[in-house]
Design a protein around this motif. Structure first.
Motif, PDB file in Angstrom:
ATOM      1  N   ALA A 159     -33.200  18.199   8.446  1.00 21.68           N
ATOM      2  CA  ALA A 159     -32.401  18.903   9.460  1.00 21.68           C
ATOM      3  C   ALA A 159     -31.663  20.083   8.842  1.00 21.68           C
ATOM      4  O   ALA A 159     -31.581  21.162   9.450  1.00 21.68           O
ATOM      5  CB  ALA A 159     -31.419  17.932  10.103  1.00 21.68           C
ATOM      6  N   ARG A 160     -31.132  19.891   7.626  1.00 15.28           N
ATOM      7  CA  ARG A 160     -30.411  20.972   6.955  1.00 15.28           C
ATOM      8  C   ARG A 160     -31.333  22.149   6.654  1.00 15.28           C
ATOM      9  O   ARG A 160     -30.894  23.309   6.622  1.00 15.28           O
ATOM     10  CB  ARG A 160     -29.793  20.437   5.664  1.00 15.28           C
ATOM     11  CG  ARG A 160     -28.783  21.389   5.034  1.00 15.28           C
ATOM     12  CD  ARG A 160     -28.152  20.792   3.797  1.00 15.28           C
ATOM     13  NE  ARG A 160     -29.063  20.794   2.664  1.00 15.28           N
ATOM     14  CZ  ARG A 160     -29.300  19.744   1.902  1.00 15.28           C
ATOM     15  NH1 ARG A 160     -28.723  18.575   2.152  1.00 15.28           N
ATOM     16  NH2 ARG A 160     -30.122  19.828   0.868  1.00 15.28           N
ATOM     17  N   ARG A 176     -28.875  11.477  17.048  1.00 19.60           N
ATOM     18  CA  ARG A 176     -28.290  12.051  15.838  1.00 19.60           C
ATOM     19  C   ARG A 176     -28.648  13.526  15.648  1.00 19.60           C
ATOM     20  O   ARG A 176     -27.819  14.326  15.206  1.00 19.60           O
ATOM     21  CB  ARG A 176     -28.754  11.233  14.629  1.00 19.60           C
ATOM     22  CG  ARG A 176     -28.174  11.666  13.283  1.00 19.60           C
ATOM     23  CD  ARG A 176     -28.753  10.808  12.161  1.00 19.60           C
ATOM     24  NE  ARG A 176     -28.251  11.168  10.848  1.00 19.60           N
ATOM     25  CZ  ARG A 176     -27.259  10.550  10.228  1.00 19.60           C
ATOM     26  NH1 ARG A 176     -26.648   9.554  10.821  1.00 19.60           N
ATOM     27  NH2 ARG A 176     -26.892  10.927   9.003  1.00 19.60           N
ATOM     28  N   TYR A 177     -29.904  13.875  16.002  1.00 18.15           N
ATOM     29  CA  TYR A 177     -30.380  15.211  15.654  1.00 18.15           C
ATOM     30  C   TYR A 177     -30.619  16.145  16.844  1.00 18.15           C
ATOM     31  O   TYR A 177     -30.705  17.352  16.656  1.00 18.15           O
ATOM     32  CB  TYR A 177     -31.675  15.100  14.838  1.00 18.15           C
ATOM     33  CG  TYR A 177     -31.491  14.384  13.523  1.00 18.15           C
ATOM     34  CD1 TYR A 177     -30.773  14.961  12.485  1.00 18.15           C
ATOM     35  CD2 TYR A 177     -32.019  13.114  13.327  1.00 18.15           C
ATOM     36  CE1 TYR A 177     -30.596  14.300  11.274  1.00 18.15           C
ATOM     37  CE2 TYR A 177     -31.847  12.440  12.125  1.00 18.15           C
ATOM     38  CZ  TYR A 177     -31.131  13.036  11.106  1.00 18.15           C
ATOM     39  OH  TYR A 177     -30.944  12.380   9.912  1.00 18.15           O
ATOM     40  N   ASN A 199     -33.950  12.421   6.422  1.00 20.30           N
ATOM     41  CA  ASN A 199     -33.963  13.217   7.647  1.00 20.30           C
ATOM     42  C   ASN A 199     -32.824  14.231   7.690  1.00 20.30           C
ATOM     43  O   ASN A 199     -32.974  15.311   8.274  1.00 20.30           O
ATOM     44  CB  ASN A 199     -33.893  12.298   8.862  1.00 20.30           C
ATOM     45  CG  ASN A 199     -35.152  11.468   9.036  1.00 20.30           C
ATOM     46  OD1 ASN A 199     -36.252  11.922   8.744  1.00 20.30           O
ATOM     47  ND2 ASN A 199     -35.005  10.225   9.506  1.00 20.30           N
ATOM     48  N   ASP A 200     -31.692  13.891   7.096  1.00 22.39           N
ATOM     49  CA  ASP A 200     -30.580  14.847   7.052  1.00 22.39           C
ATOM     50  C   ASP A 200     -30.973  16.092   6.267  1.00 22.39           C
ATOM     51  O   ASP A 200     -30.589  17.214   6.624  1.00 22.39           O
ATOM     52  CB  ASP A 200     -29.353  14.203   6.401  1.00 22.39           C
ATOM     53  CG  ASP A 200     -28.604  13.271   7.344  1.00 22.39           C
ATOM     54  OD1 ASP A 200     -28.928  13.251   8.552  1.00 22.39           O
ATOM     55  OD2 ASP A 200     -27.692  12.564   6.871  1.00 22.39           O
ATOM     56  N   LEU A 232     -32.507   8.272  16.211  1.00 25.23           N
ATOM     57  CA  LEU A 232     -32.412   9.595  15.583  1.00 25.23           C
ATOM     58  C   LEU A 232     -32.360  10.709  16.614  1.00 25.23           C
ATOM     59  O   LEU A 232     -31.900  11.822  16.315  1.00 25.23           O
ATOM     60  CB  LEU A 232     -33.605   9.802  14.645  1.00 25.23           C
ATOM     61  CG  LEU A 232     -33.786   8.726  13.566  1.00 25.23           C
ATOM     62  CD1 LEU A 232     -35.027   9.023  12.729  1.00 25.23           C
ATOM     63  CD2 LEU A 232     -32.553   8.629  12.686  1.00 25.23           C
ATOM     64  N   ALA A 269     -32.009   8.123   6.828  1.00 25.71           N
ATOM     65  CA  ALA A 269     -30.957   9.082   7.159  1.00 25.71           C
ATOM     66  C   ALA A 269     -30.821  10.150   6.084  1.00 25.71           C
ATOM     67  O   ALA A 269     -30.713  11.346   6.395  1.00 25.71           O
ATOM     68  CB  ALA A 269     -29.629   8.350   7.355  1.00 25.71           C
ATOM     69  N   CYS A 270     -30.847   9.746   4.818  1.00 22.75           N
ATOM     70  CA  CYS A 270     -30.655  10.749   3.770  1.00 22.75           C
ATOM     71  C   CYS A 270     -31.839  11.706   3.703  1.00 22.75           C
ATOM     72  O   CYS A 270     -31.669  12.900   3.407  1.00 22.75           O
ATOM     73  CB  CYS A 270     -30.391  10.081   2.426  1.00 22.75           C
ATOM     74  SG  CYS A 270     -31.793   9.271   1.636  1.00 22.75           S
ATOM     75  N   PHE A 291     -37.219  15.302  12.195  1.00 26.40           N
ATOM     76  CA  PHE A 291     -37.509  13.964  11.683  1.00 26.40           C
ATOM     77  C   PHE A 291     -38.843  13.435  12.188  1.00 26.40           C
ATOM     78  O   PHE A 291     -39.344  12.437  11.679  1.00 26.40           O
ATOM     79  CB  PHE A 291     -36.393  12.985  12.060  1.00 26.40           C
ATOM     80  CG  PHE A 291     -36.313  12.675  13.529  1.00 26.40           C
ATOM     81  CD1 PHE A 291     -37.046  11.640  14.072  1.00 26.40           C
ATOM     82  CD2 PHE A 291     -35.504  13.432  14.367  1.00 26.40           C
ATOM     83  CE1 PHE A 291     -36.975  11.351  15.426  1.00 26.40           C
ATOM     84  CE2 PHE A 291     -35.423  13.148  15.713  1.00 26.40           C
ATOM     85  CZ  PHE A 291     -36.166  12.112  16.252  1.00 26.40           C
ATOM     86  N   CYS A 321     -41.183  13.940   8.385  1.00 32.55           N
ATOM     87  CA  CYS A 321     -40.420  15.190   8.472  1.00 32.55           C
ATOM     88  C   CYS A 321     -41.328  16.415   8.448  1.00 32.55           C
ATOM     89  O   CYS A 321     -42.429  16.403   7.896  1.00 32.55           O
ATOM     90  CB  CYS A 321     -39.442  15.288   7.305  1.00 32.55           C
ATOM     91  SG  CYS A 321     -38.186  13.990   7.296  1.00 32.55           S
TER      92      CYS A 321
END
Length: 480
Positions: free
Chosen positions: A428-429, A450-451, A424-425, A447, A421-422, A434, A357
């Motif tokens: 992103a926030r 997803r992103y 990378n989320d 991903l 996921a937890c 990622f 990240c």
């Protein structure tokens, strides 16, 4: 395959193009095994064969033969990827793996222009050493530099420990030579700082992971070689304190600040316990560690003075618990060895769910705190290794399972997905990503959906369709 070309027929044609008896075409499984599995042993696929061309002309010939037969090509460098990006997929037709290890000539070094032209198979360390011989620096530096190839670092836009000062790989490339999907060779090896004649086409291929063309050579940007360094290893109070100290060094040193690397106690313990001849730089145990380095072409005493003065101010503010300054070039090298031993240590120690990240530098501490809470909400008390390039916001946040604990999981794949996921989320926030420097590979492909925004994916698909309409190069990678 097109035109009912059999595997044996294509291999025969490739051997004819590359020379029978040269060992340039490998088809026995015993010979191809090292090219079909990643270095950590986590990804493995099947190859129709492995080809090792020794010239751009041979690469072009290979592409034409594979295109005519409808067989995909997987370009491969040193196979040091951390995300499975350089090995064949487990589904779909087996590709021809095109490894560039035999293309390792340094074609030109121009110290006055600050440039060098090298073939894609050149080992990164060789490029660094060749530049140093003429008093210049190729600044991209990473733990795998003794085995990774320039073509691979270009295809993944590799980062490393000097991005803070010199930027990622793409900032250090002046031109490329690329074989396109029809076998055409694009010669874009102009070693110019300024060329305003339309689109900067080289940037399409840097970071494309071999999906748009095969990079066969590059014109690289060289910098003045720093001849003096000042390095310290210190224990900050916590990541927030390290973030403050980074700002202090940036204000005091400007462009002389070349590295600011952070790791936590667990990551250091893994290095000390799994890599021979690595020693704790500090007395006692500390929760966080930072390596900071300054570099310049002159004034060694001035460098060390600003280093010690800035550290002294941080200590006075209560931001640093302990510190050591390298007193010799040997001590400097030893401290860097600790930092560069991370991947080797983690591979030996446990199953690490590596993440890559990046967040704005101002939010690194916030990211580490939030990601720690998120991982421990899934598995309370799980060991976490943290190592990162704090100066550019790139943090490798790695939940660590013992081999036994990982084997005992009822669904390890689901656990890996949930953990990543937890983490990378949260990135992103915090307006992050990622994948900062490792690339997308196999690990990151889901991903992307997803992103990435739909508009971004549509643009990437359009570029792929324009340059590789028949999905010849590394199909099923980068763009979901």
């Amino acid at each position: 395959m097109k035109d009912a070309v059999t595997r044996e027929t294509l291999i025969h044609r490739l051997q004819a193009a590359l020379g029978t008896g040269t060992g340039a075409v490998l088809s026995d499984e015993s010979d191809t095994a090292g090219y079909t599995e990643d270095w950590r042993g986590r990804y493995r696929g099947e190859a129709l064969c492995v080809v090792l061309p020794s010239s751009t002309t041979q690469v072009s010939d290979i592409v034409k033969l594979c295109a005519a037969a409808g067989v995909p090509i997987l370009p491969q460098g040193g196979n040091t990827s951390l995300c499975g990006g350089a090995v064949p997929p487990t589904d779909g037709p087996a590709p021809v793996v095109l490894n560039l290890a035999r293309m390792r000539r340094v074609r030109q070094v121009d110290a006055a222009n600050g440039s060098m032209i090298v073939e894609a198979g050149c080992i990164l360390k060789t490029v660094q050493d060749t530049a140093a011989e003429v008093g210049r620096l190729y600044p991209v530096s990473l733990g795998a530099e003794g085995s990774c190839q320039i073509g691979g670092t270009l295809s993944t836009n590799a980062g490393g420990t000097s991005v803070l000062r010199y930027g990622n790989t793409r900032e250090n490339v002046l031109g490329l030579e690329v074989v396109l999907a029809d076998g055409t060779v694009w010669d874009g090896l102009r070693a110019l700082r300024k060329d305003n004649t339309g689109l900067d086409l080289k940037q399409l291929f840097i970071g494309a992971e071999g999906t748009l063309g095969i990079i066969t050579a590059a014109a690289l940007k060289l910098h003045p070689l720093p001849t003096h360094h000042a390095l310290a290893w210190f224990a900050p109070r916590d990541p927030a304190a390290a973030q403050q100290i980074l700002g202090m060094f940036q204000n005091a040193c400007g462009s002389r600040l070349s590295a600011f690397e952070i790791m936590n106690r667990h990551q250091l313990d893994l290095v000390l316990g799994n890599v021979p001849n690595r020693r704790n730089p500090l007395a006692g145990a500390h929760d966080w560690h930072v390596l900071v380095e300054l570099g310049d072409t002159r004034d060694a005493q001035g460098l060390e003075a600003v280093l010690t003065q800035t550290l002294g101010e941080a200590i006075e503010r209560g931001l640093v618990d302990d510190a050591v300054v390298a007193a010799s070039e040997g001590q400097r090298a030893d401290l860097w060895e600790v930092r560069h031993s991370v991947s080797e240590a983690n591979k030996k120690a446990a199953v690490g769910l590596t993440t890559d990240c990046a967040v704005p530098v101002s939010r690194v501490s916030e990211f580490i705190d939030a990601a720690t809470r998120a991982v421990h909400a899934v598995v309370p008390g799980l060991d976490i290794a943290v190592v990162g390039h704090m100066g550019d916001g790139n943090v490798h946040f790695i939940p660590m399972f013992s081999f036994a604990a990982w084997a005992a999981l009822p669904d390890s794949a689901a656990m890996g997905d949930a953990m990543r996921a937890c983490i990378n989320d949260i990135a992103a926030r915090l307006c992050g990503t990622f994948s900062a420097e490792h690339g997308v590979g196999q690990t990151g492909l889901p991903l992307m959906q997803r992103y990435k925004a739909p508009a971004e994916l549509a643009l990437m698909r359009a570029v792929k369709a324009a340059l590789d309409p028949n999905q010849l190069f590394n199909p099923g990678r980068l763009v979901p």
